[in-house]
Design a protein around this motif. Structure first.
Motif, short mmCIF file in Angstrom:
data_model
loop_
_atom_site.label_atom_id
_atom_site.label_comp_id
_atom_site.label_asym_id
_atom_site.label_seq_id
_atom_site.Cartn_x
_atom_site.Cartn_y
_atom_site.Cartn_z
N ALA A 1 0.94 -1.34 0.14
CA ALA A 1 -0.12 -0.06 -0.14
C ALA A 1 0.60 1.34 -0.11
CB ALA A 1 -0.98 -0.08 1.28
N MET A 2 1.81 1.31 0.96
CA MET A 2 2.82 2.35 0.67
C MET A 2 3.65 2.46 -0.40
SD MET A 2 1.85 3.57 3.65
CE MET A 2 2.96 4.73 3.70
N LYS A 3 4.00 1.57 -1.01
CA LYS A 3 4.64 1.54 -2.13
C LYS A 3 3.74 2.14 -3.45
CE LYS A 3 5.52 -2.55 -4.18
NZ LYS A 3 6.05 -3.84 -4.43
N TYR A 4 2.53 1.89 -3.35
CA TYR A 4 1.68 2.43 -4.32
C TYR A 4 1.69 3.97 -4.13
CZ TYR A 4 -1.91 2.17 -7.98
OH TYR A 4 -2.59 2.23 -9.24
N LEU A 5 1.54 4.20 -2.81
CA LEU A 5 1.34 5.88 -2.63
C LEU A 5 2.58 6.38 -3.22
CD1 LEU A 5 -0.46 6.62 0.66
CD2 LEU A 5 -1.02 6.01 -1.41
N ASP A 6 3.75 5.73 -3.00
CA ASP A 6 5.10 6.10 -3.70
C ASP A 6 5.09 6.32 -4.96
OD1 ASP A 6 6.55 6.19 -1.18
OD2 ASP A 6 7.22 4.26 -1.44
N LEU A 7 4.46 5.48 -5.84
CA LEU A 7 4.10 5.41 -7.14
C LEU A 7 3.42 6.71 -7.52
CD1 LEU A 7 3.61 1.60 -8.16
CD2 LEU A 7 5.64 3.11 -8.85
N ILE A 8 2.46 6.84 -6.89
CA ILE A 8 1.34 7.98 -7.16
C ILE A 8 2.29 9.19 -6.86
CG2 ILE A 8 -0.59 9.54 -6.16
CD1 ILE A 8 -1.72 6.84 -5.52
N SER A 9 3.51 9.48 -5.80
CA SER A 9 3.97 10.59 -5.34
C SER A 9 4.79 10.90 -6.63
CB SER A 9 4.86 10.39 -4.33
OG SER A 9 5.89 9.44 -4.52
N LYS A 10 5.02 10.01 -7.75
CA LYS A 10 6.09 10.33 -8.76
C LYS A 10 5.41 11.19 -9.99
CE LYS A 10 8.73 6.25 -8.07
NZ LYS A 10 10.03 7.27 -7.51
N CYS A 11 4.05 11.11 -9.76
CA CYS A 11 3.31 11.98 -10.75
C CYS A 11 3.62 13.44 -10.65
CB CYS A 11 1.63 11.84 -10.36
SG CYS A 11 0.52 12.80 -11.50
N ARG A 12 4.03 13.90 -11.67
CA ARG A 12 4.48 15.48 -11.79
C ARG A 12 3.48 16.42 -11.55
NH1 ARG A 12 8.18 13.91 -17.11
NH2 ARG A 12 5.80 12.80 -17.41
N ASP A 13 2.13 16.14 -11.80
CA ASP A 13 1.00 17.06 -11.80
C ASP A 13 0.68 16.96 -10.32
OD1 ASP A 13 -1.34 18.46 -11.58
OD2 ASP A 13 -2.08 17.65 -13.72
N LYS A 14 1.13 17.96 -9.62
CA LYS A 14 1.28 17.96 -8.22
C LYS A 14 -0.29 18.20 -7.74
CE LYS A 14 5.34 17.61 -7.51
NZ LYS A 14 6.04 16.42 -7.24
N GLU A 15 -1.09 18.91 -8.49
CA GLU A 15 -2.63 19.02 -8.03
C GLU A 15 -3.41 17.55 -8.27
OE1 GLU A 15 -5.07 22.24 -10.31
OE2 GLU A 15 -3.48 23.69 -9.64
N LYS A 16 -2.81 16.91 -9.30
CA LYS A 16 -3.40 15.46 -9.48
C LYS A 16 -3.22 14.68 -8.46
CE LYS A 16 -4.03 13.85 -13.61
NZ LYS A 16 -3.57 13.39 -15.07
N MET A 17 -1.77 14.46 -8.03
CA MET A 17 -1.34 13.85 -6.83
C MET A 17 -1.92 14.05 -5.60
SD MET A 17 2.68 13.22 -5.30
CE MET A 17 3.27 14.72 -6.07
N GLU A 18 -1.80 15.36 -5.47
CA GLU A 18 -2.75 15.87 -4.26
C GLU A 18 -4.26 15.37 -4.09
OE1 GLU A 18 -4.44 19.85 -2.59
OE2 GLU A 18 -2.23 19.74 -2.78
N SER A 19 -4.91 15.45 -5.16
CA SER A 19 -6.22 15.05 -5.36
C SER A 19 -6.36 13.36 -4.86
CB SER A 19 -6.93 15.21 -6.73
OG SER A 19 -8.05 14.83 -6.76
N MET A 20 -5.43 12.71 -5.61
CA MET A 20 -5.30 11.13 -5.28
C MET A 20 -5.23 10.73 -3.69
SD MET A 20 -3.88 9.24 -8.84
CE MET A 20 -2.42 10.47 -9.06
N LEU A 21 -4.18 11.52 -3.32
CA LEU A 21 -3.94 11.26 -2.01
C LEU A 21 -4.89 11.66 -0.78
CD1 LEU A 21 -0.11 12.07 -1.99
CD2 LEU A 21 -1.11 9.73 -1.91
N GLN A 22 -5.59 12.61 -1.17
CA GLN A 22 -6.66 13.39 -0.40
C GLN A 22 -7.70 12.11 -0.20
OE1 GLN A 22 -6.33 15.64 1.92
NE2 GLN A 22 -4.39 16.13 1.09
N LYS A 23 -7.99 11.51 -1.38
CA LYS A 23 -9.02 10.53 -1.52
C LYS A 23 -9.13 9.31 -0.37
CE LYS A 23 -11.20 11.80 -5.23
NZ LYS A 23 -10.52 12.76 -5.84
N ILE A 24 -7.89 9.03 0.31
CA ILE A 24 -7.73 8.00 1.06
C ILE A 24 -7.55 8.48 2.47
CG2 ILE A 24 -6.22 6.72 -0.55
CD1 ILE A 24 -3.84 7.53 1.17
N VAL A 25 -7.61 9.93 2.79
CA VAL A 25 -7.88 10.39 4.13
C VAL A 25 -9.16 11.00 4.47
CG1 VAL A 25 -5.45 10.54 4.46
CG2 VAL A 25 -6.40 12.36 3.79
N LYS A 26 -10.03 10.95 3.57
CA LYS A 26 -11.44 11.84 3.76
C LYS A 26 -12.15 10.88 4.39
CE LYS A 26 -11.07 15.32 0.13
NZ LYS A 26 -11.86 15.84 -1.25
#
Length: 330
Positions: free
Chosen positions: A305-330
């Protein structure tokens, strides 16, 4: 969370895929609600079954940028820790026993191509969810539509609706994964060696009728009288079809991981090409990385699970990355 399939008193997909919770002191996490790092650490703490109190702070930007999403501080009693993501993860692992967030199956490491890691993680999650559906269907068949006293399950018809929703989420994940492979992954292999991914494409076509057929059986079960012979027969059909899907998925995923994914390194993609292809995968799988991101992560052990978040964090579109990560903590 994690892929723990131990016996539980619960009978449905309401089963939380984690070991029994242990009581720990309340953890206070100080960070911005828009912080990428804060979202990452909040998710990491979920794996430790801690009581979490999130304290919102303002994001401080340095030179107009936000390298890791702003400063984050952890407070456990009198202990206060801040620093990099790695520092915070080491503290969490040391302070709270349980599955390590920094060690996993050993199949992938830092040199593993990004698309190979992405695909393997998807396989792990999908297999976990398929097995969960198989066990649930077996339980439904054993009970045969008998009403049980469990408010989380409800009547047989209510439970079938829950079953159908869960299967629909799994089906969407599987369909988007197949689309990702067909539009991003397989063309890369075919470009290097024409026809290399032909067998994998044929597997997708073979599985589709079975996957759609299961959906139709669930619809049928949902409108039948739970005490009728037709209801019992439909449940047996549902259980049998899910077991067939499980067997086909295991075979298909194993073949990909043995025959295709090891060749990813031979494609000799540059880092730029790898990241670009990874971002295209996220674009193709919009539902999975939006509404269904928690569902995907639910089927993974902590490290994956953490490795997958690492993959998401490689996204260069910071707004898109932030949007994805926020989905898991709401």
């Amino acid at each position: 969370m994690g892929n723990c399939l131990g016996k539980s008193e619960k009978l449905t997909a309401e089963i939380v895929p984690r070991d029994g919770a242990k009581v720990y002191p309340t953890v206070r996490l100080h960070g911005s609600p828009k912080s990428i790092l804060a979202a990452y650490i909040r998710f990491a703490l979920l794996h430790k079954s801690v009581s979490l109190d999130f304290v919102e702070t303002e994001t401080v930007r340095v030179g107009g940028s936000e390298p890791e999403g702003g400063a984050v501080t952890l407070q456990v009693g009198s202990e206060v820790v801040s620093g990099s993501r790695e520092t915070l993860l080491r503290f969490i692992d040391a302070r709270f026993p349980g599955p390590s967030l920094g060690s996993g199956s050993g199949r992938d490491d830092e040199t593993t191509p990004l698309l190979a890691s992405l695909t393997r993680v998807h396989h792990t999650s999908m297999l976990w969810h398929v097995e969960r559906m198989v066990k649930w269907a077996e339980d439904l068949t054993t009970r045969g539509g008998k009403k049980i006293v469990d408010p989380s399950v409800g009547t047989p018809r209510m439970e079938i609706r829950k079953f159908g929703r869960s299967y629909s989420e799994l089906l969407e994940l599987m369909m988007e994964h197949a689309q990702m492979e067909e539009t991003i992954l397989f063309p890369l292999f075919d470009k290097a060696d024409r026809g290399l991914a032909k067998a994998a494409k044929e597997e997708h076509a073979r599985d589709l009728p079975l996957m759609n057929g299961i959906k139709e059986v669930i619809k049928s079960v949902g409108v039948l009288d739970s005490g009728s012979p037709d209801y019992h027969e439909a449940l047996y059909s549902l259980s049998s079809r899910l077991k067939s899907l499980q067997g086909q998925c295991k075979q298909h995923f194993a073949e990909e991981e043995v025959e295709l994914l090891p060749l990813m390194e031979a494609l000799e993609l540059s880092k730029e090409q790898e990241v670009s292809a990874l971002e295209q995968c996220f674009d193709v799988m919009q539902g999975t990385h939006g509404r269904l991101l928690k569902f995907l992560l639910e089927g993974l052990p902590p490290h994956d699970a953490m490795k997958y978040l690492d993959l998401i964090s490689k996204c260069r579109d910071k707004e898109k990355m932030e949007s994805m990560l926020q989905k898991i903590v709401k």
